[in-house]
Design an enzyme around this catalytic site. Structure first.
Site, PDB file in Angstrom:
ATOM      1  N   GLN A 289      -4.499   0.528   4.695  1.00  0.00           N
ATOM      2  CA  GLN A 289      -4.849  -0.527   3.735  1.00  0.00           C
ATOM      3  C   GLN A 289      -4.033  -1.779   4.039  1.00  0.00           C
ATOM      4  O   GLN A 289      -4.299  -2.835   3.477  1.00  0.00           O
ATOM      5  CB  GLN A 289      -4.531  -0.084   2.304  1.00  0.00           C
ATOM      6  N   ASN A 290      -3.037  -1.615   4.910  1.00  0.00           N
ATOM      7  CA  ASN A 290      -2.113  -2.709   5.183  1.00  0.00           C
ATOM      8  C   ASN A 290      -2.722  -3.710   6.156  1.00  0.00           C
ATOM      9  O   ASN A 290      -3.504  -3.343   7.033  1.00  0.00           O
ATOM     10  CB  ASN A 290      -0.798  -2.172   5.777  1.00  0.00           C
TER      11      ASN A 290
ATOM     12  N   HIS B 205      -8.673  -3.107   5.187  1.00  0.00           N
ATOM     13  CA  HIS B 205      -8.542  -4.342   4.386  1.00  0.00           C
ATOM     14  C   HIS B 205      -8.300  -5.558   5.260  1.00  0.00           C
ATOM     15  O   HIS B 205      -7.868  -6.606   4.769  1.00  0.00           O
ATOM     16  CB  HIS B 205      -7.390  -4.199   3.371  1.00  0.00           C
TER      17      HIS B 205
ATOM     18  N   TYR C  67      -0.912 -16.449   2.065  1.00  0.00           N
ATOM     19  CA  TYR C  67      -1.117 -15.707   3.326  1.00  0.00           C
ATOM     20  C   TYR C  67      -0.304 -16.283   4.472  1.00  0.00           C
ATOM     21  O   TYR C  67       0.183 -15.537   5.334  1.00  0.00           O
ATOM     22  CB  TYR C  67      -2.619 -15.622   3.652  1.00  0.00           C
TER      23      TYR C  67
ATOM     24  N   GLY D 137       2.484   6.467   1.361  1.00  0.00           N
ATOM     25  CA  GLY D 137       2.948   5.167   0.886  1.00  0.00           C
ATOM     26  C   GLY D 137       1.911   4.337   0.180  1.00  0.00           C
ATOM     27  O   GLY D 137       1.837   3.120   0.375  1.00  0.00           O
ATOM     28  N   THR D 138       1.099   4.987  -0.663  1.00  0.00           N
ATOM     29  CA  THR D 138       0.137   4.205  -1.437  1.00  0.00           C
ATOM     30  C   THR D 138       0.154   4.668  -2.895  1.00  0.00           C
ATOM     31  O   THR D 138       0.318   5.842  -3.184  1.00  0.00           O
ATOM     32  CB  THR D 138      -1.287   4.279  -0.839  1.00  0.00           C
TER      33      THR D 138
HETATM   34  C1  BV8 Z   1     -14.697  -3.072  -3.365  1.00  0.00           C
HETATM   35  C2  BV8 Z   1      -5.831  -7.170   0.964  1.00  0.00           C
HETATM   36  C3  BV8 Z   1     -17.042  -3.076  -3.597  1.00  0.00           C
HETATM   37  C4  BV8 Z   1      -5.111  -8.252   0.313  1.00  0.00           C
HETATM   38  C5  BV8 Z   1      -6.233  -5.571  -0.745  1.00  0.00           C
HETATM   39  C6  BV8 Z   1     -12.227  -0.327 -11.588  1.00  0.00           C
HETATM   40  C7  BV8 Z   1     -12.172   0.966 -11.123  1.00  0.00           C
HETATM   41  C8  BV8 Z   1     -12.278   1.241  -9.770  1.00  0.00           C
HETATM   42  C9  BV8 Z   1     -12.406   0.198  -8.847  1.00  0.00           C
HETATM   43  C10 BV8 Z   1     -12.422  -1.064  -9.312  1.00  0.00           C
HETATM   44  C11 BV8 Z   1     -12.342  -1.346 -10.661  1.00  0.00           C
HETATM   45  N1  BV8 Z   1     -12.399  -2.685 -10.806  1.00  0.00           N
HETATM   46  C12 BV8 Z   1     -12.519  -3.277  -9.567  1.00  0.00           C
HETATM   47  C13 BV8 Z   1     -12.537  -2.293  -8.678  1.00  0.00           C
HETATM   48  C14 BV8 Z   1     -12.665  -2.438  -7.249  1.00  0.00           C
HETATM   49  C15 BV8 Z   1     -11.353  -2.937  -6.650  1.00  0.00           C
HETATM   50  C16 BV8 Z   1     -10.171  -2.144  -7.146  1.00  0.00           C
HETATM   51  O1  BV8 Z   1      -9.955  -1.028  -6.701  1.00  0.00           O
HETATM   52  N2  BV8 Z   1      -9.399  -2.748  -8.059  1.00  0.00           N
HETATM   53  C17 BV8 Z   1      -8.235  -2.065  -8.591  1.00  0.00           C
HETATM   54  C18 BV8 Z   1      -7.131  -3.084  -8.851  1.00  0.00           C
HETATM   55  C19 BV8 Z   1      -8.671  -1.332  -9.854  1.00  0.00           C
HETATM   56  N3  BV8 Z   1     -11.505  -2.737  -5.228  1.00  0.00           N
HETATM   57  C20 BV8 Z   1     -12.085  -3.688  -4.514  1.00  0.00           C
HETATM   58  O2  BV8 Z   1     -12.433  -4.761  -4.935  1.00  0.00           O
HETATM   59  C21 BV8 Z   1     -12.347  -3.335  -3.049  1.00  0.00           C
HETATM   60  N4  BV8 Z   1     -13.703  -3.654  -2.730  1.00  0.00           N
HETATM   61  O3  BV8 Z   1     -14.584  -2.249  -4.234  1.00  0.00           O
HETATM   62  O4  BV8 Z   1     -15.886  -3.549  -2.930  1.00  0.00           O
HETATM   63  C22 BV8 Z   1     -18.205  -3.715  -2.963  1.00  0.00           C
HETATM   64  C23 BV8 Z   1     -19.346  -2.957  -2.793  1.00  0.00           C
HETATM   65  C24 BV8 Z   1     -20.438  -3.548  -2.219  1.00  0.00           C
HETATM   66  C25 BV8 Z   1     -20.387  -4.879  -1.793  1.00  0.00           C
HETATM   67  C26 BV8 Z   1     -19.225  -5.621  -1.948  1.00  0.00           C
HETATM   68  C27 BV8 Z   1     -18.112  -5.039  -2.542  1.00  0.00           C
HETATM   69  C28 BV8 Z   1     -11.471  -4.143  -2.123  1.00  0.00           C
HETATM   70  C29 BV8 Z   1     -10.037  -3.771  -2.327  1.00  0.00           C
HETATM   71  C30 BV8 Z   1      -9.209  -4.460  -1.252  1.00  0.00           C
HETATM   72  C31 BV8 Z   1      -8.363  -5.531  -1.880  1.00  0.00           C
HETATM   73  N5  BV8 Z   1      -7.434  -6.029  -0.882  1.00  0.00           N
HETATM   74  N6  BV8 Z   1      -5.465  -6.003   0.239  1.00  0.00           N
HETATM   75  C32 BV8 Z   1      -3.738  -8.325   0.865  1.00  0.00           C
HETATM   76  O5  BV8 Z   1      -3.229  -7.298   1.386  1.00  0.00           O
HETATM   77  O6  BV8 Z   1      -3.199  -9.402   0.755  1.00  0.00           O
HETATM   78  S1  BV8 Z   1      -5.653  -4.359  -1.760  1.00  0.00           S
HETATM   79  C33 BV8 Z   1      -3.971  -4.269  -1.699  1.00  0.00           C
HETATM   80  O7  BV8 Z   1      -3.654  -3.087  -2.469  1.00  0.00           O
HETATM   81  C34 BV8 Z   1      -3.359  -4.001  -0.344  1.00  0.00           C
HETATM   82  O8  BV8 Z   1      -4.286  -3.774   0.683  1.00  0.00           O
HETATM   83  C35 BV8 Z   1      -2.602  -2.710  -0.580  1.00  0.00           C
HETATM   84  O9  BV8 Z   1      -2.449  -1.987   0.558  1.00  0.00           O
HETATM   85  C36 BV8 Z   1      -3.539  -2.078  -1.533  1.00  0.00           C
HETATM   86  C37 BV8 Z   1      -3.114  -0.829  -2.211  1.00  0.00           C
HETATM   87  O10 BV8 Z   1      -1.804  -0.975  -2.601  1.00  0.00           O
HETATM   88  P1  BV8 Z   1      -0.745   0.015  -1.912  1.00  0.00           P
HETATM   89  O11 BV8 Z   1      -0.861  -0.118  -0.437  1.00  0.00           O
HETATM   90  O12 BV8 Z   1      -0.911   1.361  -2.484  1.00  0.00           O
HETATM   91  O13 BV8 Z   1       0.588  -0.666  -2.345  1.00  0.00           O
HETATM   92  P2  BV8 Z   1       1.315  -0.504  -3.757  1.00  0.00           P
HETATM   93  O14 BV8 Z   1       2.378  -1.535  -3.817  1.00  0.00           O
HETATM   94  O15 BV8 Z   1       0.276  -0.445  -4.825  1.00  0.00           O
HETATM   95  O16 BV8 Z   1       1.984   0.949  -3.693  1.00  0.00           O
HETATM   96  C38 BV8 Z   1       3.008   1.203  -2.749  1.00  0.00           C
HETATM   97  C39 BV8 Z   1       3.334   2.676  -2.879  1.00  0.00           C
HETATM   98  O17 BV8 Z   1       4.318   2.992  -1.891  1.00  0.00           O
HETATM   99  C40 BV8 Z   1       3.938   3.030  -4.232  1.00  0.00           C
HETATM  100  O18 BV8 Z   1       3.333   4.218  -4.695  1.00  0.00           O
HETATM  101  C41 BV8 Z   1       5.410   3.258  -3.919  1.00  0.00           C
HETATM  102  O19 BV8 Z   1       5.968   4.294  -4.707  1.00  0.00           O
HETATM  103  C42 BV8 Z   1       5.364   3.704  -2.484  1.00  0.00           C
HETATM  104  N7  BV8 Z   1       6.572   3.380  -1.716  1.00  0.00           N
HETATM  105  C43 BV8 Z   1       7.358   2.283  -1.818  1.00  0.00           C
HETATM  106  N8  BV8 Z   1       8.345   2.356  -0.895  1.00  0.00           N
HETATM  107  C44 BV8 Z   1       8.160   3.506  -0.209  1.00  0.00           C
HETATM  108  C45 BV8 Z   1       7.024   4.159  -0.721  1.00  0.00           C
HETATM  109  N9  BV8 Z   1       6.579   5.337  -0.249  1.00  0.00           N
HETATM  110  C46 BV8 Z   1       7.266   5.881   0.778  1.00  0.00           C
HETATM  111  N10 BV8 Z   1       8.357   5.315   1.334  1.00  0.00           N
HETATM  112  C47 BV8 Z   1       8.828   4.136   0.864  1.00  0.00           C
HETATM  113  N11 BV8 Z   1       9.933   3.578   1.428  1.00  0.00           N
END
Ligand code: BV8
Length: 229
Positions: free
Chosen positions: A91-92, A109, A56, A176-177
């Site tokens: 989410q950023n 987030h 971080y 962008g997600t």
């Molecule tokens: C919670 C902070 C419950 C860190 C982040 C199974 C099924 C469903 C859910 C789950 C599961 N197992 C676990 C879970 C829950 C889990 C989850 O979803 N896991 C995933 C991996 C399956 N979620 C959680 O744990 C969340 N909490 O559920 O809590 C709870 C309930 C009660 C009590 C307590 C708890 C918490 C999730 C938050 C985690 N923290 N960020 C940090 O940032 O350092 S998540 C992290 O991923 C970032 O925040 C990021 O923003 C987020 C999502 O990623 P994206 O932003 O989409 O980025 P990515 O790289 O993936 O994609 C970029 C996109 O942009 C691409 O599509 C690309 O094509 C596009 N792109 C690229 N360049 C461009 C572009 N588009 C346009 N223009 C461009 N130039």
């Protein structure tokens, strides 16, 4: 076509990509051979706090050298001009939406410029490194500060406020997600259930593309100004 009064916009790492901030899952999405899912967790912090704090500290330092791009600027223009309800849910953890001038904004987030004292539970603005275990300005105890960022398994911020507006939305735009992380990835279904029209602006189809009424693919710096203006 019913009128559009209430807009919810979800942004992810792709909206900051053209500002030079790495996304999570493009091109390896790795940091020093670690996936964000492996570093952004309370377990990783307990197991190896130095690794997580270094991750971080490096991202905080990197973000501060970046600037908003045309997508952030266009969203800030829309926020300033839109007479109806509008909310940008990001989410950023970067502050590029704020620096572009966006006001109606929620960081679900957390934010890279905030720290959280695990001792006295105070949250505070924080721009310096955390790796050297500074003392908490509120309680004076050293070594208890962590990034005020929502890790996997932790509850995202202000979910009630987000669902309240999402359930009144006439238009939901996802920008962008990858649609890989919940609960954000489920917002499009919430919006649809409330009768909102849904639009995806992304470099490529996301994991949830099939839920959207319309999807436009390309760089956010081109698609977002074209949509806003
Ligand atoms: C919670 C902070 C419950 C860190 C982040 C199974 C099924 C469903 C859910 C789950 C599961 N197992 C676990 C879970 C829950 C889990 C989850 O979803 N896991 C995933 C991996 C399956 N979620 C959680 O744990 C969340 N909490 O559920 O809590 C709870 C309930 C009660 C009590 C307590 C708890 C918490 C999730 C938050 C985690 N923290 N960020 C940090 O940032 O350092 S998540 C992290 O991923 C970032 O925040 C990021 O923003 C987020 C999502 O990623 P994206 O932003 O989409 O980025 P990515 O790289 O993936 O994609 C970029 C996109 O942009 C691409 O599509 C690309 O094509 C596009 N792109 C690229 N360049 C461009 C572009 N588009 C346009 N223009 C461009 N130039």
């Amino acid at each position: 076509m019913p009128p559009i009064n209430n807009i919810v916009i979800l942004t992810g790492a792709g909206v900051s990509a053209e500002s030079g901030i790495d996304t999570f899952r493009d091109g390896g999405g790795l940091w020093e051979q670690h996936r964000v899912e492996d570093v952004a967790t309370p377990e990783a912090f307990a197991r190896d706090p130095n690794l997580v704090l270094r991750f971080y500290d490096m991202r905080r330092e990197a973000i501060q050298t970046k600037a908003p791009n045309a997508a952030h600027d266009a969203l800030a223009r829309l926020d300033a001009a839109w007479q109806g309800e509008l909310l940008i849910v990001t989410q950023n953890v970067d502050d590029l939406h704020e620096r572009a001038g966006a006001k109606r904004l929620i960081h679900m987030h957390g934010e890279h410029l905030n720290a959280w004292c695990t001792g006295c539970d105070t949250r505070m603005p924080w721009t310096g490194p955390l790796l050297d275990r500074p003392a908490c300005p509120a309680c004076g105890v050293a070594g208890l500060l962590r990034p005020d960022i929502v890790w996997f398994g932790e509850m995202p911020y202000r979910m009630e406020d987000i669902y309240h507006i999402l359930n009144r939305a006439d238009l939901f735009v996802s920008i962008g997600t990858s649609g890989a992380v919940y609960p954000a990835a489920g917002f499009v279904r919430e919006a649809r259930a409330s009768g909102a029209r849904t639009l995806e602006l992304n470099m490529e189809p996301s994991q949830g593309s099939h839920w959207f009424d319309e999807a436009r693919h390309g760089p956010a710096g081109v698609l977002v100004p074209a949509w806003v203006d």
